[in-house]
Write a protein that holds these residues in place. Sequence first.
Motif, PDB file in Angstrom:
ATOM      1  N   ASP A  47     -10.780   6.337   9.792  1.00  0.00           N
ATOM      2  CA  ASP A  47      -9.340   6.559   9.950  1.00  0.00           C
ATOM      3  C   ASP A  47      -8.622   5.237  10.158  1.00  0.00           C
ATOM      4  OD1 ASP A  47      -9.264   9.563  10.147  1.00  0.00           O
ATOM      5  OD2 ASP A  47     -10.652   9.126  11.778  1.00  0.00           O
ATOM      6  N   ALA A  49      -6.325   4.822  12.081  1.00  0.00           N
ATOM      7  CA  ALA A  49      -6.115   4.693  13.532  1.00  0.00           C
ATOM      8  C   ALA A  49      -7.290   4.013  14.241  1.00  0.00           C
ATOM      9  CB  ALA A  49      -5.858   6.070  14.139  1.00  0.00           C
ATOM     10  N   VAL A 174       4.836   6.802  -1.994  1.00  0.00           N
ATOM     11  CA  VAL A 174       4.762   5.338  -1.977  1.00  0.00           C
ATOM     12  C   VAL A 174       3.289   4.975  -1.871  1.00  0.00           C
ATOM     13  CG1 VAL A 174       5.343   3.241  -0.688  1.00  0.00           C
ATOM     14  CG2 VAL A 174       7.017   5.113  -0.857  1.00  0.00           C
ATOM     15  N   SER A 176       0.214   1.578  -3.077  1.00  0.00           N
ATOM     16  CA  SER A 176       0.178   0.148  -3.395  1.00  0.00           C
ATOM     17  C   SER A 176       0.108  -0.121  -4.897  1.00  0.00           C
ATOM     18  CB  SER A 176      -0.997  -0.522  -2.680  1.00  0.00           C
ATOM     19  OG  SER A 176      -2.199   0.147  -2.986  1.00  0.00           O
ATOM     20  N   ARG A 197       4.101  -2.808  -3.185  1.00  0.00           N
ATOM     21  CA  ARG A 197       3.877  -4.257  -3.266  1.00  0.00           C
ATOM     22  C   ARG A 197       4.737  -4.911  -4.349  1.00  0.00           C
ATOM     23  NH1 ARG A 197      -2.660  -3.905  -2.707  1.00  0.00           N
ATOM     24  NH2 ARG A 197      -2.729  -3.306  -0.518  1.00  0.00           N
ATOM     25  N   ASN A 219       3.883   7.107   7.298  1.00  0.00           N
ATOM     26  CA  ASN A 219       2.522   6.773   7.733  1.00  0.00           C
ATOM     27  C   ASN A 219       2.352   5.287   8.023  1.00  0.00           C
ATOM     28  OD1 ASN A 219       1.037   9.269   7.602  1.00  0.00           O
ATOM     29  ND2 ASN A 219       1.277   9.205   5.380  1.00  0.00           N
ATOM     30  N   CYS A 241       4.417   9.461  11.795  1.00  0.00           N
ATOM     31  CA  CYS A 241       3.013   9.883  11.893  1.00  0.00           C
ATOM     32  C   CYS A 241       2.129   8.724  12.312  1.00  0.00           C
ATOM     33  CB  CYS A 241       2.571  10.441  10.543  1.00  0.00           C
ATOM     34  SG  CYS A 241       0.859  10.982  10.520  1.00  0.00           S
ATOM     35  N   GLY A 242       2.425   7.535  11.834  1.00  0.00           N
ATOM     36  CA  GLY A 242       1.615   6.364  12.174  1.00  0.00           C
ATOM     37  C   GLY A 242       2.236   5.108  11.591  1.00  0.00           C
ATOM     38  N   TYR A 247      -1.283  -2.135  12.026  1.00  0.00           N
ATOM     39  CA  TYR A 247      -2.548  -1.932  12.739  1.00  0.00           C
ATOM     40  C   TYR A 247      -3.469  -3.152  12.646  1.00  0.00           C
ATOM     41  CZ  TYR A 247      -1.653   3.171  13.028  1.00  0.00           C
ATOM     42  OH  TYR A 247      -1.130   4.409  13.291  1.00  0.00           O
ATOM     43  N   PHE A 273       4.814  12.440  16.579  1.00  0.00           N
ATOM     44  CA  PHE A 273       4.011  13.599  16.994  1.00  0.00           C
ATOM     45  C   PHE A 273       2.537  13.205  17.005  1.00  0.00           C
ATOM     46  CE2 PHE A 273       1.645  15.136  13.256  1.00  0.00           C
ATOM     47  CZ  PHE A 273       2.145  14.267  12.299  1.00  0.00           C
ATOM     48  N   VAL A 275      -1.070  15.278  16.400  1.00  0.00           N
ATOM     49  CA  VAL A 275      -1.421  16.558  15.789  1.00  0.00           C
ATOM     50  C   VAL A 275      -1.976  17.566  16.797  1.00  0.00           C
ATOM     51  CG1 VAL A 275      -3.689  15.709  15.029  1.00  0.00           C
ATOM     52  CG2 VAL A 275      -2.651  17.664  13.880  1.00  0.00           C
ATOM     53  N   LEU A 323      -8.093  -0.286   5.287  1.00  0.00           N
ATOM     54  CA  LEU A 323      -6.895  -0.964   5.804  1.00  0.00           C
ATOM     55  C   LEU A 323      -6.227  -1.809   4.717  1.00  0.00           C
ATOM     56  CD1 LEU A 323      -8.392  -1.947   9.265  1.00  0.00           C
ATOM     57  CD2 LEU A 323      -6.564  -0.278   8.884  1.00  0.00           C
TER      58      LEU A 323
HETATM   59  N1  LIG Z   1       0.159  11.413  14.487  1.00  0.00           N
HETATM   60  C1  LIG Z   1      -1.065  11.943  14.340  1.00  0.00           C
HETATM   61  O1  LIG Z   1      -1.472  12.890  15.025  1.00  0.00           O
HETATM   62  C2  LIG Z   1      -1.969  11.350  13.287  1.00  0.00           C
HETATM   63  C3  LIG Z   1      -3.206  11.933  12.975  1.00  0.00           C
HETATM   64  C4  LIG Z   1      -3.983  11.373  11.950  1.00  0.00           C
HETATM   65  C5  LIG Z   1      -3.509  10.245  11.269  1.00  0.00           C
HETATM   66  N2  LIG Z   1      -2.323   9.698  11.639  1.00  0.00           N
HETATM   67  C6  LIG Z   1      -1.752   8.537  10.943  1.00  0.00           C
HETATM   68  O2  LIG Z   1      -1.686   8.854   9.574  1.00  0.00           O
HETATM   69  C7  LIG Z   1      -1.585   7.640   8.843  1.00  0.00           C
HETATM   70  C8  LIG Z   1      -2.543   7.693   7.670  1.00  0.00           C
HETATM   71  O3  LIG Z   1      -3.844   7.571   8.193  1.00  0.00           O
HETATM   72  P1  LIG Z   1      -5.125   7.981   7.356  1.00  0.00           P
HETATM   73  O4  LIG Z   1      -6.278   7.909   8.292  1.00  0.00           O
HETATM   74  O5  LIG Z   1      -4.822   9.219   6.607  1.00  0.00           O
HETATM   75  O6  LIG Z   1      -5.308   6.743   6.378  1.00  0.00           O
HETATM   76  P2  LIG Z   1      -5.100   6.647   4.820  1.00  0.00           P
HETATM   77  O7  LIG Z   1      -3.690   6.982   4.497  1.00  0.00           O
HETATM   78  O8  LIG Z   1      -6.189   7.351   4.102  1.00  0.00           O
HETATM   79  O9  LIG Z   1      -5.343   5.094   4.596  1.00  0.00           O
HETATM   80  C9  LIG Z   1      -4.433   4.146   5.001  1.00  0.00           C
HETATM   81  C10 LIG Z   1      -3.523   3.730   3.835  1.00  0.00           C
HETATM   82  O10 LIG Z   1      -2.476   2.932   4.362  1.00  0.00           O
HETATM   83  C11 LIG Z   1      -1.935   2.180   3.313  1.00  0.00           C
HETATM   84  N3  LIG Z   1      -1.531   0.854   3.812  1.00  0.00           N
HETATM   85  C12 LIG Z   1      -2.294  -0.077   4.405  1.00  0.00           C
HETATM   86  N4  LIG Z   1      -1.536  -1.158   4.740  1.00  0.00           N
HETATM   87  C13 LIG Z   1      -0.275  -0.877   4.339  1.00  0.00           C
HETATM   88  C14 LIG Z   1       0.968  -1.579   4.396  1.00  0.00           C
HETATM   89  N5  LIG Z   1       1.046  -2.808   4.940  1.00  0.00           N
HETATM   90  N6  LIG Z   1       2.061  -0.984   3.902  1.00  0.00           N
HETATM   91  C15 LIG Z   1       2.001   0.243   3.343  1.00  0.00           C
HETATM   92  N7  LIG Z   1       0.862   0.963   3.263  1.00  0.00           N
HETATM   93  C16 LIG Z   1      -0.264   0.408   3.755  1.00  0.00           C
HETATM   94  C17 LIG Z   1      -3.022   2.054   2.241  1.00  0.00           C
HETATM   95  O11 LIG Z   1      -2.530   2.702   1.072  1.00  0.00           O
HETATM   96  P3  LIG Z   1      -1.860   1.860  -0.124  1.00  0.00           P
HETATM   97  O12 LIG Z   1      -3.008   1.375  -0.971  1.00  0.00           O
HETATM   98  O13 LIG Z   1      -0.993   2.837  -0.799  1.00  0.00           O
HETATM   99  O14 LIG Z   1      -1.110   0.715   0.501  1.00  0.00           O
HETATM  100  C18 LIG Z   1      -4.205   2.839   2.809  1.00  0.00           C
HETATM  101  O15 LIG Z   1      -4.882   3.567   1.826  1.00  0.00           O
HETATM  102  C19 LIG Z   1      -1.876   6.521   9.842  1.00  0.00           C
HETATM  103  O16 LIG Z   1      -0.662   5.943  10.251  1.00  0.00           O
HETATM  104  C20 LIG Z   1      -2.533   7.248  11.001  1.00  0.00           C
HETATM  105  O17 LIG Z   1      -2.398   6.564  12.213  1.00  0.00           O
HETATM  106  C21 LIG Z   1      -1.557  10.234  12.629  1.00  0.00           C
END
Ligand SMILES: NC(=O)c1ccc[n+]([C@@H]2O[C@H](COP(=O)([O-])OP(=O)(O)OC[C@H]3O[C@@H](n4cnc5c(N)ncnc54)[C@H](OP(=O)(O)O)[C@@H]3O)[C@@H](O)[C@H]2O)c1
Length: 336
Positions: A47, A49, A174, A176, A197, A219, A241-242, A247, A273, A275, A323
């Motif tokens: 993740d 996170a 959106v 990359s 990008r 995100n 969401c994140g 990070y 929020f 989850v 990441l």
């Molecule tokens: N609030 C909650 O309860 C909760 C629960 C689970 C996850 N989350 C959040 O959900 C989000 C997604 O997490 P995930 O685990 O599902 O990961 P994910 O989306 O599968 O992977 C992270 C993606 O972030 C993008 N990224 C990395 N650096 C970036 C930047 N500088 N600008 C724009 N995009 C960037 C990349 O996609 P690109 O190749 O498109 O750049 C990468 O594939 C995170 O913020 C996480 O913390 C929140």
Amino acid sequence: MATNQQIVLAALPQGRLTADAFQLLESPMPAPGAGEVLTRTRLLSIDAANRAWMQGATYRGALGAGQVMDGFTLAEVVKSNDPGFAPGDIVEADNGWQQFAVHPAGRLTRVTVRGELSHHLSVLGVTGLTAYFGLLDIGRPEPGETVLVSAAAGATGNVVGQIAKLHGCRVVGVASSADKCAFLTEQLGFDAAVPHRDENFRGLLKAATPDGVDVYFDNVGGDVLGAALWRMNQHGRIVCCGVVSQYDTSDPAPGPRGVPGLLVTKRLRMEGFIVMDHFGPDGAARAKAEETLAGWVAAGQLRVVEDGVDGLERAPAALIDLLAGGNLGKRFVRVT
Ligand SMILES: NC(=O)c1ccc[n+]([C@@H]2O[C@H](COP(=O)([O-])OP(=O)(O)OC[C@H]3O[C@@H](n4cnc5c(N)ncnc54)[C@H](OP(=O)(O)O)[C@@H]3O)[C@@H](O)[C@H]2O)c1
């Protein structure tokens, strides 16, 4: 004696995460005490996170150097000293980056497996539930509205976009790369996708959202949030969401221009929020959401996008690569 392969966070990263932050160790196999359960990790969730946990306390405690790297897993019960679990049961467990872990029975959640086990990490697990509750409870999209989602080809984002389509929204992602953008529009039915990008990102985003944005599922924070704020319609909703863009650093940037000014003039609601808060006291809301997601998958309305790699030793590279945007959909490690 049987051993337990573990990956330890040897040192907290200074700047970007690199492989030398981790160390592979062999430890003695743990033994369960009274009321405890020994589990074997089957699938380890990778993740975004995971990296945030290295920056300090979040919704959970901060990680420290020398500890087994934290991580959410689906695990199989090997030995149980609690009548509620038996060998072979599949459970959700915070095993971390190791083959085996012991837990008090109360810390385990039984999983009734339907279909592929990995679906309980992706679309039916925390990832799909984050997309579901974040979009529907916080974003509250109406048919015909425009939903924008960042990290749209990632684990959470692709499900957000697909659910928004099922709700009759116009969906813009959106991501990359051109390849990821093409995947979103050609394979997942997004109406448009914008590469963040590209140096003309703001212009491309404007062109892709001619009617503005009603719900932005954020995100990533950073520059993408900064650009999205200017595309928001009056009374729009921003689902926080994140913050993936902040990070992989020891020095996160401050929030973008426009907060709070644009929230005022556009009458926006910007809401974060976690989850788990949406599962309901008895887990009923979670069960209902899981049922709905499973129904969409079974009906062919929701495509499952997964990105599995083999071998615990590949977990560090899998996280570093995620990441940097190397994943498509839900990334996890099959721990054998
Ligand atoms: N609030 C909650 O309860 C909760 C629960 C689970 C996850 N989350 C959040 O959900 C989000 C997604 O997490 P995930 O685990 O599902 O990961 P994910 O989306 O599968 O992977 C992270 C993606 O972030 C993008 N990224 C990395 N650096 C970036 C930047 N500088 N600008 C724009 N995009 C960037 C990349 O996609 P690109 O190749 O498109 O750049 C990468 O594939 C995170 O913020 C996480 O913390 C929140």
